[in-house]
Design an enzyme around this catalytic site. Structure first.
Site, mmCIF file in Angstrom:
data_model
loop_
_atom_site.group_PDB
_atom_site.id
_atom_site.type_symbol
_atom_site.label_atom_id
_atom_site.label_comp_id
_atom_site.label_asym_id
_atom_site.label_seq_id
_atom_site.Cartn_x
_atom_site.Cartn_y
_atom_site.Cartn_z
ATOM 1 N N ASP A 9 -50.660 3.653 -37.165
ATOM 2 C CA ASP A 9 -49.721 4.016 -35.999
ATOM 3 C C ASP A 9 -48.330 3.162 -36.378
ATOM 4 O OD1 ASP A 9 -48.907 3.787 -33.281
ATOM 5 O OD2 ASP A 9 -50.874 4.735 -32.955
ATOM 6 N N THR A 19 -44.843 5.398 -29.660
ATOM 7 C CA THR A 19 -45.479 5.298 -28.197
ATOM 8 C C THR A 19 -46.510 5.116 -27.879
ATOM 9 O OG1 THR A 19 -46.465 7.606 -28.691
ATOM 10 C CG2 THR A 19 -44.276 7.973 -27.921
ATOM 11 N N SER A 35 -44.661 15.009 -26.105
ATOM 12 C CA SER A 35 -43.758 15.323 -25.028
ATOM 13 C C SER A 35 -42.955 16.546 -25.061
ATOM 14 C CB SER A 35 -42.794 14.216 -24.667
ATOM 15 O OG SER A 35 -41.870 14.429 -23.677
ATOM 16 N N TYR A 71 -41.646 21.084 -29.477
ATOM 17 C CA TYR A 71 -42.888 20.325 -29.491
ATOM 18 C C TYR A 71 -44.157 21.228 -29.734
ATOM 19 C CZ TYR A 71 -47.218 17.981 -27.819
ATOM 20 O OH TYR A 71 -48.764 17.759 -27.737
ATOM 21 N N LYS A 118 -46.338 21.200 -33.226
ATOM 22 C CA LYS A 118 -47.786 21.348 -33.040
ATOM 23 C C LYS A 118 -48.582 22.529 -33.681
ATOM 24 C CE LYS A 118 -49.746 18.423 -31.756
ATOM 25 N NZ LYS A 118 -50.213 17.093 -32.325
ATOM 26 N N VAL A 133 -48.459 13.606 -16.449
ATOM 27 C CA VAL A 133 -48.155 13.536 -14.913
ATOM 28 C C VAL A 133 -49.079 13.022 -14.249
ATOM 29 C CG1 VAL A 133 -49.529 15.961 -14.860
ATOM 30 C CG2 VAL A 133 -47.562 15.312 -12.906
ATOM 31 N N ARG A 154 -52.600 23.509 -14.392
ATOM 32 C CA ARG A 154 -53.037 23.098 -15.617
ATOM 33 C C ARG A 154 -54.530 22.758 -15.790
ATOM 34 N NH1 ARG A 154 -48.553 23.694 -16.993
ATOM 35 N NH2 ARG A 154 -47.261 22.568 -17.762
ATOM 36 N N ARG A 193 -39.080 21.718 -15.134
ATOM 37 C CA ARG A 193 -38.297 21.153 -16.307
ATOM 38 C C ARG A 193 -38.213 22.377 -17.321
ATOM 39 N NH1 ARG A 193 -41.466 15.441 -17.335
ATOM 40 N NH2 ARG A 193 -43.120 16.604 -17.991
HETATM 41 P P1 NAD Z 1 -49.817 9.015 -27.270
HETATM 42 O O1 NAD Z 1 -48.331 8.744 -27.438
HETATM 43 O O2 NAD Z 1 -50.454 7.919 -26.464
HETATM 44 O O3 NAD Z 1 -50.252 8.578 -28.881
HETATM 45 C C1 NAD Z 1 -49.749 9.022 -30.146
HETATM 46 C C2 NAD Z 1 -49.920 7.916 -31.036
HETATM 47 O O4 NAD Z 1 -49.356 8.380 -32.149
HETATM 48 C C3 NAD Z 1 -48.896 6.774 -30.624
HETATM 49 O O5 NAD Z 1 -49.735 5.624 -30.607
HETATM 50 C C4 NAD Z 1 -47.671 6.615 -31.437
HETATM 51 O O6 NAD Z 1 -47.450 5.274 -31.633
HETATM 52 C C5 NAD Z 1 -48.442 7.217 -32.793
HETATM 53 N N1 NAD Z 1 -47.466 7.825 -33.593
HETATM 54 C C6 NAD Z 1 -46.298 8.789 -33.203
HETATM 55 N N2 NAD Z 1 -45.689 9.113 -34.440
HETATM 56 C C7 NAD Z 1 -45.953 8.490 -35.407
HETATM 57 C C8 NAD Z 1 -45.898 8.339 -36.724
HETATM 58 N N3 NAD Z 1 -45.090 9.177 -37.431
HETATM 59 N N4 NAD Z 1 -46.723 7.642 -37.592
HETATM 60 C C9 NAD Z 1 -47.666 6.948 -37.051
HETATM 61 N N5 NAD Z 1 -48.047 7.062 -35.734
HETATM 62 C C10 NAD Z 1 -47.466 7.592 -35.076
HETATM 63 O O7 NAD Z 1 -50.346 10.373 -27.228
HETATM 64 P P2 NAD Z 1 -51.750 11.192 -26.745
HETATM 65 O O8 NAD Z 1 -51.698 11.830 -25.363
HETATM 66 O O9 NAD Z 1 -52.718 10.298 -27.125
HETATM 67 O O10 NAD Z 1 -51.713 12.155 -27.837
HETATM 68 C C11 NAD Z 1 -52.311 12.133 -28.871
HETATM 69 C C12 NAD Z 1 -52.504 13.465 -29.807
HETATM 70 O O11 NAD Z 1 -52.931 14.529 -28.918
HETATM 71 C C13 NAD Z 1 -51.149 13.965 -30.063
HETATM 72 O O12 NAD Z 1 -50.985 14.742 -31.313
HETATM 73 C C14 NAD Z 1 -50.672 14.978 -29.113
HETATM 74 O O13 NAD Z 1 -49.833 15.835 -29.532
HETATM 75 C C15 NAD Z 1 -52.114 15.741 -28.556
HETATM 76 N N6 NAD Z 1 -52.003 16.246 -27.421
HETATM 77 C C16 NAD Z 1 -52.049 15.443 -26.308
HETATM 78 C C17 NAD Z 1 -52.404 16.079 -25.175
HETATM 79 C C18 NAD Z 1 -52.383 15.330 -23.830
HETATM 80 O O14 NAD Z 1 -52.431 15.994 -22.908
HETATM 81 N N7 NAD Z 1 -52.358 13.846 -23.987
HETATM 82 C C19 NAD Z 1 -52.641 17.384 -25.176
HETATM 83 C C20 NAD Z 1 -52.502 18.311 -26.295
HETATM 84 C C21 NAD Z 1 -52.191 17.666 -27.396
HETATM 85 C C1 UD1 Z 2 -49.398 17.942 -22.211
HETATM 86 C C2 UD1 Z 2 -49.141 16.896 -22.740
HETATM 87 C C3 UD1 Z 2 -48.773 17.576 -24.361
HETATM 88 C C4 UD1 Z 2 -50.013 18.596 -24.528
HETATM 89 C C5 UD1 Z 2 -49.830 19.704 -23.443
HETATM 90 C C6 UD1 Z 2 -50.968 20.666 -23.750
HETATM 91 C C7 UD1 Z 2 -48.622 14.957 -22.153
HETATM 92 C C8 UD1 Z 2 -47.308 13.716 -21.879
HETATM 93 N N1 UD1 Z 2 -48.033 16.022 -22.603
HETATM 94 O O1 UD1 Z 2 -47.724 18.563 -21.703
HETATM 95 O O2 UD1 Z 2 -48.927 16.447 -25.259
HETATM 96 O O3 UD1 Z 2 -49.644 19.034 -25.817
HETATM 97 O O4 UD1 Z 2 -50.021 18.856 -22.108
HETATM 98 O O5 UD1 Z 2 -51.819 20.773 -22.814
HETATM 99 O O6 UD1 Z 2 -49.466 14.234 -22.061
HETATM 100 N N2 UD1 Z 2 -44.788 16.909 -13.844
HETATM 101 C C9 UD1 Z 2 -44.523 16.694 -12.570
HETATM 102 N N3 UD1 Z 2 -44.005 15.358 -12.294
HETATM 103 C C10 UD1 Z 2 -43.877 14.305 -13.114
HETATM 104 C C11 UD1 Z 2 -44.281 14.336 -14.545
HETATM 105 C C12 UD1 Z 2 -44.487 15.813 -14.886
HETATM 106 O O7 UD1 Z 2 -44.212 17.492 -11.627
HETATM 107 O O8 UD1 Z 2 -43.715 13.246 -12.880
HETATM 108 C C13 UD1 Z 2 -44.977 18.249 -14.201
HETATM 109 C C14 UD1 Z 2 -44.367 18.674 -15.501
HETATM 110 O O9 UD1 Z 2 -42.995 19.218 -15.233
HETATM 111 C C15 UD1 Z 2 -45.567 19.916 -15.791
HETATM 112 C C16 UD1 Z 2 -46.832 19.208 -15.418
HETATM 113 O O10 UD1 Z 2 -46.350 18.290 -14.388
HETATM 114 O O11 UD1 Z 2 -45.248 20.957 -15.269
HETATM 115 C C17 UD1 Z 2 -47.442 18.665 -16.693
HETATM 116 O O12 UD1 Z 2 -46.622 17.782 -17.367
HETATM 117 P P1 UD1 Z 2 -47.021 16.939 -18.506
HETATM 118 O O13 UD1 Z 2 -48.120 15.801 -17.920
HETATM 119 O O14 UD1 Z 2 -45.647 16.130 -18.924
HETATM 120 O O15 UD1 Z 2 -47.634 17.739 -19.344
HETATM 121 P P2 UD1 Z 2 -47.380 19.109 -20.215
HETATM 122 O O16 UD1 Z 2 -46.042 19.360 -20.392
HETATM 123 O O17 UD1 Z 2 -48.221 20.177 -19.606
#
Ligand code: NAD
Ligand code: UD1
Length: 314
Positions: free
Chosen positions: A34, A38, A80, A143, A147, A187, A211, A270
């Site tokens: 890591d 983030t 993001s 993004y 991905k 969110v 969602r 957004r």
């Molecule tokens: P997160 O930001 O909490 O975790 C991502 C981690 O990757 C962080 O610890 C960050 O420091 C590390 N990182 C980023 N760039 C790096 C690099 N170049 N080298 C090493 N480490 C690096 O996010 P998360 O929500 O835990 O997401 C994890 C994975 O799941 C991501 O690949 C994201 O695209 C994917 N994903 C998340 C969601 C969601 O809803 N959270 C949905 C779809 C996909």
């Molecule tokens: C999220 C994930 C992304 C993932 C994707 C796939 C995060 C930060 N992003 O994107 O990594 O690949 O799902 O499922 O986990 N919103 C509000 N108020 C706020 C913040 C957000 O209304 O304060 C809205 C956003 O505009 C959006 C929705 O909530 O319409 C979801 O936003 P967000 O949680 O950022 O997720 P995604 O963009 O769907």
């Protein structure tokens, strides 16, 4: 019996740290790569891991991290949509270049399986729901495109090099250890922590954006299954709950649970946002044995409870 050695990239992040906790609890050896862009060290407090601080897009670092590893769980990315709209090149590096680099490092190290954190954002704004893996992807943000590029590289490494790769398209994941502290945070982390603090929330758009919010425990389960499933190499699977709720619904549910009487403020949607999202999870059920164990209401209650207890600053 040999103790299994895994690598979790992005292991200090939200999903990665939950996965590390689950693997370590099974008595397995866990290495984390890591760069803390983030993620946070504190997410791994009390979890026995070997930590490599570095960039997954750097081949020498990636090779060091992949050495002696049986399975890579590649979670590292900057996750993001709005941040990627502002910084498309940085998004590409963290999401696509890092994935290709990790795949190459895994191939060179003789890793057996590579499980990739893909994203449902790959589908874009398809009017047809649920979203199913056979639909053509249509990314709408840097993004989402990056991905999806990661998925394409996974599939190619399966075909061209025989590395076992499985891509999981996560739908919006939430739960403990999700960072609420950035404007780019998920969110639900934002809504729960703001409502707990008695602060107003912003809903982007009219609140009818939907969602398939998925509790973290389901995603951990999916990763553990994807590591083993014999038919899964070269494939991509949706990981969600198969149910969608709107932002208005989720806001009202949280405000009701927390007994907070605050109205949200509505602002313009957004750029890059997807309107509706719902997963078809039949393929994951059939081929991975995946079945969501925690539904959205129970997950939200558990997440509220966790943020109530969470140390200051989380
Ligand atoms: P997160 O930001 O909490 O975790 C991502 C981690 O990757 C962080 O610890 C960050 O420091 C590390 N990182 C980023 N760039 C790096 C690099 N170049 N080298 C090493 N480490 C690096 O996010 P998360 O929500 O835990 O997401 C994890 C994975 O799941 C991501 O690949 C994201 O695209 C994917 N994903 C998340 C969601 C969601 O809803 N959270 C949905 C779809 C996909
Ligand atoms: C999220 C994930 C992304 C993932 C994707 C796939 C995060 C930060 N992003 O994107 O990594 O690949 O799902 O499922 O986990 N919103 C509000 N108020 C706020 C913040 C957000 O209304 O304060 C809205 C956003 O505009 C959006 C929705 O909530 O319409 C979801 O936003 P967000 O949680 O950022 O997720 P995604 O963009 O769907």
């Amino acid at each position: 019996m040999r103790i299994r050695q895994s690598l979790v990239t992005g292991g200090a992040g939200f999903i990665g740290s939950n996965l590390c906790r689950a693997l370590a609890a099974r008595g397995e050896r866990v290495r984390v790569l890591d760069n803390f862009s983030t993620g946070h060290r504190e997410n791994l407090a009390g979890v026995e891991v070997e930590l490599i601080e570095g960039d997954a897009a750097d081949l020498a670092t990636a090779r060091r991290a992949a050495e002696g590893v049986e399975c890579v769980f590649h979670q590292a990315a900057v996750p993001s949509v709005p941040r990627s709209m502002r910084e498309p090149l940085a998004s590409h590096r963290a999401c696509a270049t890092a994935t290709l680099t990790m795949l190459e490092a895994a191939r060179q190290a003789g890793v057996r399986r590579f499980v990739y954190a893909g994203s449902s954002s790959a589908y874009g704004d398809t009017p047809t729901l649920p979203k199913i893996e056979s639909m053509p992807p249509d990314p709408r943000s840097p993004y989402a495109a990056a991905k999806l590029a990661g998925e394409t590289y996974c599939r190619m490494y399966h075909h061209a090099y025989g590395l076992e790769t499985v891509a999981l398209r996560y739908f919006n994941i939430f739960g403990p250890y999700q960072d609420p502290g950035s404007p780019y945070s998920g969110v639900l982390a934002i809504f729960i922590t703001r409502l707990l603090a008695g602060q107003p929330c912003v809903i982007y758009g009219d609140g009818e954006t939907s969602r398939d919010f998925t509790y973290i425990e389901n995603v951990v389960q999916a990763n553990l299954l994807a590591r083993e499933a014999p038919q899964a190499s070269g494939q991509v699977y949706n990981i969600g709950c198969g149910r969608r709720v709107t932002l208005n619904w989720v806001y009202d549910f949280l405000a009701g649970e927390l007994k907070v009487n605050l109205r949200p403020r509505y602002e313009a949607a957004r750029p890059g946002d997807v309107r509706s999202s719902l997963a078809d999870i039949q393929a994951a059920g059939r081929e991975l044995g995946y079945m969501p164990q925690v539904q959205v209401e129970a997950g939200l209650r558990a997440t509220i409870a966790w943020y109530r207890r969470a140390p200051e600053g989380v």
